[in-house]
Design a protein around this motif. Structure first.
Motif, PDB file in Angstrom:
ATOM      1  N   ARG B  11      19.188   9.544  -1.424  1.00 21.25           N
ATOM      2  CA  ARG B  11      19.891   9.174   0.242  1.00 21.25           C
ATOM      3  C   ARG B  11      20.741   8.554  -0.172  1.00 21.25           C
ATOM      4  O   ARG B  11      21.165   7.906   1.001  1.00 21.25           O
ATOM      5  N   LEU B  12      20.534   7.403  -0.766  1.00 18.40           N
ATOM      6  CA  LEU B  12      20.875   6.027  -1.160  1.00 18.40           C
ATOM      7  C   LEU B  12      21.991   6.245  -0.895  1.00 18.40           C
ATOM      8  O   LEU B  12      22.793   5.351  -0.120  1.00 18.40           O
ATOM      9  N   LEU B  13      22.460   6.822  -2.605  1.00 13.40           N
ATOM     10  CA  LEU B  13      23.945   7.005  -2.368  1.00 13.40           C
ATOM     11  C   LEU B  13      25.125   8.355  -1.526  1.00 13.40           C
ATOM     12  O   LEU B  13      26.345   7.889  -1.846  1.00 13.40           O
ATOM     13  N   ALA B  14      24.090   8.599  -0.302  1.00 16.61           N
ATOM     14  CA  ALA B  14      24.300   9.699   0.552  1.00 16.61           C
ATOM     15  C   ALA B  14      25.408   8.514   2.003  1.00 16.61           C
ATOM     16  O   ALA B  14      26.068   9.292   2.834  1.00 16.61           O
ATOM     17  N   ARG B  15      24.737   7.342   2.066  1.00 17.96           N
ATOM     18  CA  ARG B  15      25.499   6.304   2.798  1.00 17.96           C
ATOM     19  C   ARG B  15      26.513   5.165   2.010  1.00 17.96           C
ATOM     20  O   ARG B  15      26.081   5.143   1.064  1.00 17.96           O
ATOM     21  N   MET B 186      -7.052  -2.870  -5.137  1.00 17.90           N
ATOM     22  CA  MET B 186      -6.634  -4.003  -4.379  1.00 17.90           C
ATOM     23  C   MET B 186      -4.595  -2.895  -5.952  1.00 17.90           C
ATOM     24  O   MET B 186      -3.853  -2.615  -5.184  1.00 17.90           O
ATOM     25  N   PHE B 187      -4.876  -3.123  -6.937  1.00 18.08           N
ATOM     26  CA  PHE B 187      -4.084  -2.386  -7.616  1.00 18.08           C
ATOM     27  C   PHE B 187      -3.444  -1.669  -7.609  1.00 18.08           C
ATOM     28  O   PHE B 187      -2.391  -0.930  -8.818  1.00 18.08           O
ATOM     29  N   ARG B 188      -4.586  -0.640  -8.692  1.00 18.40           N
ATOM     30  CA  ARG B 188      -4.695   1.230  -8.307  1.00 18.40           C
ATOM     31  C   ARG B 188      -4.455   1.488  -7.691  1.00 18.40           C
ATOM     32  O   ARG B 188      -4.230   2.537  -7.214  1.00 18.40           O
ATOM     33  N   THR B 189      -5.205   2.014  -5.949  1.00 18.56           N
ATOM     34  CA  THR B 189      -5.081   2.038  -5.181  1.00 18.56           C
ATOM     35  C   THR B 189      -4.487   2.116  -4.324  1.00 18.56           C
ATOM     36  O   THR B 189      -3.315   2.487  -3.118  1.00 18.56           O
ATOM     37  N   ILE B 190      -4.095   0.661  -3.331  1.00 19.05           N
ATOM     38  CA  ILE B 190      -3.349  -0.290  -2.297  1.00 19.05           C
ATOM     39  C   ILE B 190      -2.243   0.171  -2.746  1.00 19.05           C
ATOM     40  O   ILE B 190      -1.145   0.354  -2.139  1.00 19.05           O
ATOM     41  N   LEU B 191      -1.607  -1.232  -4.124  1.00 20.14           N
ATOM     42  CA  LEU B 191      -0.484  -1.815  -3.967  1.00 20.14           C
ATOM     43  C   LEU B 191       0.579  -0.686  -4.321  1.00 20.14           C
ATOM     44  O   LEU B 191       1.738  -0.392  -3.465  1.00 20.14           O
ATOM     45  N   PRO B 192      -0.112   0.784  -4.877  1.00 24.30           N
ATOM     46  CA  PRO B 192       1.368   1.993  -5.134  1.00 24.30           C
ATOM     47  C   PRO B 192       1.630   2.610  -3.575  1.00 24.30           C
ATOM     48  O   PRO B 192       3.073   2.564  -3.131  1.00 24.30           O
ATOM     49  N   ASN B 193       0.728   2.568  -3.125  1.00 24.77           N
ATOM     50  CA  ASN B 193       1.227   3.028  -1.265  1.00 24.77           C
ATOM     51  C   ASN B 193       1.701   1.871  -0.751  1.00 24.77           C
ATOM     52  O   ASN B 193       1.637   2.319   0.684  1.00 24.77           O
ATOM     53  N   ALA B 194       1.767   0.412  -1.148  1.00 26.14           N
ATOM     54  CA  ALA B 194       2.283  -0.534  -0.721  1.00 26.14           C
ATOM     55  C   ALA B 194       3.871  -1.021  -0.636  1.00 26.14           C
ATOM     56  O   ALA B 194       3.971  -1.978  -0.413  1.00 26.14           O
ATOM     57  N   LEU B 195       4.087  -0.164  -2.261  1.00 21.94           N
ATOM     58  CA  LEU B 195       5.399  -0.692  -2.253  1.00 21.94           C
ATOM     59  C   LEU B 195       6.543  -0.523  -1.933  1.00 21.94           C
ATOM     60  O   LEU B 195       7.771  -1.466  -1.845  1.00 21.94           O
ATOM     61  N   SER B 196       6.689  -0.158  -0.440  1.00 24.51           N
ATOM     62  CA  SER B 196       8.039   0.730  -0.056  1.00 24.51           C
ATOM     63  C   SER B 196       8.674  -0.548   0.696  1.00 24.51           C
ATOM     64  O   SER B 196       9.667  -1.115   0.018  1.00 24.51           O
ATOM     65  N   PRO B 197       7.885  -1.565   1.416  1.00 29.18           N
ATOM     66  CA  PRO B 197       7.889  -2.638   1.865  1.00 29.18           C
ATOM     67  C   PRO B 197       8.282  -3.623   0.719  1.00 29.18           C
ATOM     68  O   PRO B 197       9.271  -4.481   1.002  1.00 29.18           O
ATOM     69  N   LEU B 198       8.019  -3.770  -0.542  1.00 34.91           N
ATOM     70  CA  LEU B 198       7.844  -4.726  -1.117  1.00 34.91           C
ATOM     71  C   LEU B 198       9.024  -4.518  -2.363  1.00 34.91           C
ATOM     72  O   LEU B 198       9.766  -5.194  -2.528  1.00 34.91           O
ATOM     73  N   VAL B 199       9.614  -3.344  -2.520  1.00 37.16           N
ATOM     74  CA  VAL B 199      10.784  -3.104  -2.915  1.00 37.16           C
ATOM     75  C   VAL B 199      11.874  -3.668  -2.017  1.00 37.16           C
ATOM     76  O   VAL B 199      12.957  -4.425  -2.722  1.00 37.16           O
ATOM     77  N   ALA B 271      16.067   1.410   6.357  1.00 36.41           N
ATOM     78  CA  ALA B 271      16.216   2.130   7.165  1.00 36.41           C
ATOM     79  C   ALA B 271      15.281   3.822   6.736  1.00 36.41           C
ATOM     80  O   ALA B 271      14.546   4.558   7.593  1.00 36.41           O
ATOM     81  N   ILE B 272      15.891   4.605   5.490  1.00 37.01           N
ATOM     82  CA  ILE B 272      15.530   5.167   4.786  1.00 37.01           C
ATOM     83  C   ILE B 272      13.788   5.330   5.264  1.00 37.01           C
ATOM     84  O   ILE B 272      13.008   6.230   5.517  1.00 37.01           O
ATOM     85  N   LEU B 273      13.288   4.231   4.769  1.00 35.01           N
ATOM     86  CA  LEU B 273      11.205   4.707   3.823  1.00 35.01           C
ATOM     87  C   LEU B 273      10.677   4.274   5.528  1.00 35.01           C
ATOM     88  O   LEU B 273      10.102   5.110   6.296  1.00 35.01           O
ATOM     89  N   ASP B 274      12.202   3.272   6.936  1.00 35.23           N
ATOM     90  CA  ASP B 274      10.930   3.382   8.242  1.00 35.23           C
ATOM     91  C   ASP B 274      11.460   5.760   8.457  1.00 35.23           C
ATOM     92  O   ASP B 274       9.852   5.407   9.304  1.00 35.23           O
ATOM     93  N   ARG B 275      12.470   5.788   7.831  1.00 36.72           N
ATOM     94  CA  ARG B 275      11.840   6.949   9.024  1.00 36.72           C
ATOM     95  C   ARG B 275      11.199   8.124   8.212  1.00 36.72           C
ATOM     96  O   ARG B 275      10.415   8.722   8.578  1.00 36.72           O
ATOM     97  N   ASP B 276      11.271   7.617   6.781  1.00 34.88           N
ATOM     98  CA  ASP B 276      10.056   8.550   5.958  1.00 34.88           C
ATOM     99  C   ASP B 276       8.870   8.152   6.764  1.00 34.88           C
ATOM    100  O   ASP B 276       8.194   9.413   6.984  1.00 34.88           O
ATOM    101  N   GLU B 277       8.624   7.000   6.919  1.00 38.34           N
ATOM    102  CA  GLU B 277       7.085   6.337   7.617  1.00 38.34           C
ATOM    103  C   GLU B 277       7.169   7.434   8.828  1.00 38.34           C
ATOM    104  O   GLU B 277       5.787   8.097   9.257  1.00 38.34           O
ATOM    105  N   THR B 278       8.045   7.217   9.952  1.00 36.39           N
ATOM    106  CA  THR B 278       8.344   7.398  11.364  1.00 36.39           C
ATOM    107  C   THR B 278       8.088   9.392  11.013  1.00 36.39           C
ATOM    108  O   THR B 278       7.353   9.687  11.566  1.00 36.39           O
ATOM    109  N   ASP B 279       8.207  10.038   9.616  1.00 34.92           N
ATOM    110  CA  ASP B 279       8.592  11.316  10.086  1.00 34.92           C
ATOM    111  C   ASP B 279       6.137  11.493   9.516  1.00 34.92           C
ATOM    112  O   ASP B 279       6.264  12.505   9.730  1.00 34.92           O
TER     113      ASP B 279
END
Lengths: 513, 289
Positions: B11-15, B186-199, B271-279
């Motif tokens: 999806r990145l390369l598509a832009r 914190m590290f095995r349950t929450i963190l993997p689900n919070a990675l997108s904004p951190l990336v 933009a991509i991750l926001d769209r995923d979240e909205t979806d």
């Protein structure tokens, strides 16, 4: 070998003693110049107004707010100034001065013997004497038989040139203002202080009671402080200033090509690679001596100073009586000779590493020339790092001796040779880098021999030759090149520039064509 | 997760902007990694050839010591990228755990940690970095740590915000119900689900880190010479604008494009991750896209 000129100085001094009261009369060319407001761009913010704390940061104001007892012409001949006459005793243990009449300080106080005595007193005070203190080491005491006469006695016979250097270095201060001289100027100079905006500039106006006839020419003198050399050059090119003082050699070369006038005085500095011989591999004499051949002086002069100056292997400017060109040829850049000396040192590869070159990060030339040395060292298998420090941090390390090796310029290199001891690395006692007792007794003895050589020319020459030989043998300071300080770059409408022996800025003769 | 990353890459390369940016960064990274294989010497001095204009021998001219500018720009990429990578790593390794703990526990721990972060935030980055370098000395490690510390608050605040959103969700409650310990949650349950904004934050910080490293070098407190650095080259090039106008062109251009590339990729990811979240929200709440 440069001819010795002590006798010439003495004879000239005596001859000038009977000269007209205004020996430094207005140059003929200056008669046609007009006054006005002279705008000068400078690159340093003034530290204070004390003439005994002379340094490049106040070079632009000292000779405008004050006068010396005597002056030197650019050729090094002594001229009367506030002292109209000086007589050196036949046994060279004293000098008697006759002071000029009709001179007053900016405060209105008359200039008399008491001000010279107060100035000597301050200079001899270890806390207040600052730069003058070491020069006063030869002085025993002083007296004033009357208001117009001062006699200075020396501890031992002193060479004539050294006496004249002392008189030229002494700048009388108003006794009533001597305690506040750091913040309020107290001189007899051609200009008086009007205002100062710290970090921005300084405004002076002509002293209406100045003693030199028809001087100063310009009624107002406005200094603007620029933080960047390029900005000062741009201001000159755009007409915002008439003169740039103490800019870089590189800009001066460019501006000269663009049609601006460039004036370089005789008061050069000599760049010296200072070695802390109390540390690490530098305790080894052979290792230190290798640096005599490791300095690519021609490259250093070119990249650091746009080629303006001269490569030297001794800490003397070409105008110094001790200058000896043959040393420059003998100790030319030669990596093979350097390698032999390094091998002869017997130091292991590890022992030769681990030291750094201290660098003034805010000084572009210092950064560049240090990299040249770093490159030469890499070629002989000694990798070193640069220890970059900024501003005050660098100065503290430099003056406190907290370094292995560093570049640092030395001054007073065109005057009597032992004046070199006013520079920290060359001090014979209380040396902040090499400490006490001095680790190079041969050097201390060589300086003492020059100081005591008050006899014939042969004796003096032998003393200078011995000092030169010891300097390269001990190798705790490796001179690389002389270069211009206090360069004056002026627009073509400016005339009447006076060159000072120390390259200080003298505005009183400058006017507009 | 691998499929997710491949999908994200596609999806990145598509832009177009992101694709060009990725290509440029790949080129810079390859040049930095394999600079040793190229016939370039960034340290070889030849004072006789100082400040030469671009020529067939030196495509972008030479500097004040006769060194090849192209070689120094290529090797300078190592300085910038290593500093950027190290700074991001430093900031993430400190900032993320701080944010996780503060957000997960709340209360006095949250207050204490966030006030510390507020103090860091209150200090201008450049001044703080300069002060830190004054203490640590001028080196690449010092620049890396200084830039990294300046990036800690960003990671901490984002991690905290993510934890506060996620900690009350069902899947976290379930793990807690099954006896999951705080560290695991914190590290095995929450963190993997919070990675997108951190990336995204990591990529944004990388561009900031390169800019800050260059700014420090420009101010004379960056990596000491003779190590090539784009900021140092810009600083020196500024002094030779009259004699060698081309000196600063290449380092300036490469620095600008690198920062622009990181920024473009960061925006595209957002933009991509926001769209995923909205979806995802739409699918959960509304039951339709």
């Amino acid at each position: 070998m440069t001819k010795l000129s002590r006798r010439r100085f003495c004879i000239t001094g005596l001859a000038l003693a009977g000269a007209a009261p205004f020996a430094a009369a207005l140059p003929a060319a200056a008669q046609t110049l007009k006054g006005g407001t002279l705008r000068v761009g400078v690159l340093y913010e003034l530290a204070n107004y004390d003439p005994q704390q002379l340094s490049t940061v106040n070079f632009h104001v000292i000779k405008n707010l004050y006068d010396s007892l005597i002056e030197y012409t650019p050729e090094g001949k002594p001229e009367p100034s506030l002292a109209t006459n000086w007589t050196i005793a036949p046994d060279k243990t004293s000098v008697t001065l006759t002071l000029r009449e009709g001179v007053s300080f900016h405060s209105g106080n008359p200039f008399k013997a008491d001000s010279v005595l107060a100035t000597l007193q301050k200079g001899a005070d270890p806390k207040r004497g600052k730069n003058v203190f070491s020069t006063m080491a030869i002085v025993k005491d002083w007296s004033a038989p009357d208001e117009r006469t001062v006699t200075i006695n020396f501890k031992a016979p002193v060479p004539d040139r050294q006496i004249l250097d002392l008189l030229q270095f002494l700048i009388p201060i108003d006794p009533k203002g001597i305690d506040t001289v750091e913040t309020v100027p107290a001189g007899t100079g051609a200009y008086t202080l009007v205002s100062r905006a710290v970090g921005q500039g300084l405004t002076l106006k002509a002293n209406p009671k100045y003693w030199r006839e028809k001087q100063p020419l310009a009624q107002d003198l406005v200094f603007t402080v620029f933080s960047e050399d390029a900005a000062a050059s741009a201001a000159l090119e755009s007409g915002a200033v008439d003169i740039v003082y103490n800019g870089s050699s590189r800009s001066a070369v460019r501006l000269k090509d663009a049609g601006f006038q460039v004036f370089s005085g005789p008061g050069q500095l000599v760049q010296v690679f200072r070695i802390n011989s109390t540390r690490g591999p530098f305790r080894n004499k052979s290792f230190r001596q290798a640096f005599n051949y490791l300095m690519d002086r021609a490259s250093i002069l070119r990249v650091g100073y746009a080629g303006m100056g001269k490569v030297v292997a001794l800490p003397w400017a070409p105008a110094s009586p001790a200058f000896d060109e043959s040393y420059t040829r003998t100790y030319a850049y030669d990596l093979d000779k350097a390698k032999k000396l390094i091998a002869a040192s017997g130091l292991s590869a590890d022992a030769m590493k681990g030291w750094k070159i201290l660098v003034d990060g805010s000084n572009e030339a210092s950064v560049t020339i240090s990299q040249v040395v770093q490159g030469s060292l890499a070629k002989v298998g000694i990798p070193v790092e640069l220890d970059m420090r900024q501003g005050a941090e660098y100065v503290t390390a430099l003056l406190g001796g907290d370094f292995d090796a560093t570049f640092g310029a030395v001054g007073n290199v065109q005057k009597f040779p032992t004046r070199v001891t006013t520079n920290s690395i060359y001090r014979t006692a209380g040396n902040p880098i090499l400490k006490d007792p001095h680790p190079h007794p041969d050097y201390v003895a060589a300086i003492a021999r020059v100081d005591g050589a008050a006899g014939g020319e042969a004796e003096v020459k032998a003393a200078y030759d011995n000092l030169n030989r010891v300097l390269v043998d001990e190798a705790f300071g490796i001179p690389t090149n002389s270069y211009d300080v206090g360069l004056i770059v002026a627009s073509e409408k400016i005339g009447g520039v006076t060159l000072d022996i120390d390259n200080l800025f003298v505005a009183r003769t400058i006017g507009f064509k | 997760m691998r499929d997710g990353l491949i999908s994200l890459g596609r999806r990145l390369l598509a832009r177009r902007g992101a694709a060009l940016s990725l290509a440029f960064l790949a080129l810079v990274a390859l040049a930095a990694a394999f600079a040793g294989l190229l016939p370039l010497d960034p340290l070889g001095q030849s004072v006789a050839d100082a400040l030469k204009p671009p020529s067939s021998e030196s495509w972008f001219g030479t500097d004040e010591l006769g060194r090849d500018i192209l070689a120094r720009v290529v090797y300078g990429a190592r300085t910038s990228l290593v500093t950027a990578f190290g700074a991001v790593l430093t900031a993430a390794l400190v900032g993320v755990p701080v944010g996780l703990v503060a957000g997960f526990y709340g209360g006095w721990r949250d207050s204490l940690l966030m006030r510390c972060i507020d103090v860091l935030l209150a200090l201008p980055n450049i001044l703080f970095a300069m002060a830190l370098i004054a203490v640590l000395g001028r080196s690449q490690s010092a620049a890396l740590i200084a830039v990294g510390v300046a990036g800690i608050p960003g990671f901490a605040r984002i991690a905290r915000a993510q934890v506060m959103t996620l900690r009350s969700l069902d899947f976290v409650t379930a793990v807690r119900g099954f006896g999951g310990k705080p560290g695991y949650i914190m590290f095995r349950t929450i963190l993997p689900n919070a990675l997108s904004p951190l990336v995204v934050q990591a990529i944004v910080l990388a561009s900031i880190a390169i800019l800050l490293e260059a700014a420090l070098a420009f101010l004379g407190v960056g990596v000491p010479p003779p190590t090539p650095s784009w900021g140092e080259m810009l600083r020196t090039g500024k002094s030779y604008l009259y004699e060698a106008p081309s000196y600063a062109v290449l380092p300036g251009l490469v620095l600008t494009l690198t920062i622009l590339s990181f920024d473009t990729i960061g925006r595209a990811l957002t933009a991509i991750l926001d769209r995923d979240e909205t979806d995802a929200s739409g699918a959960t709440i509304g039951g339709r896209r």
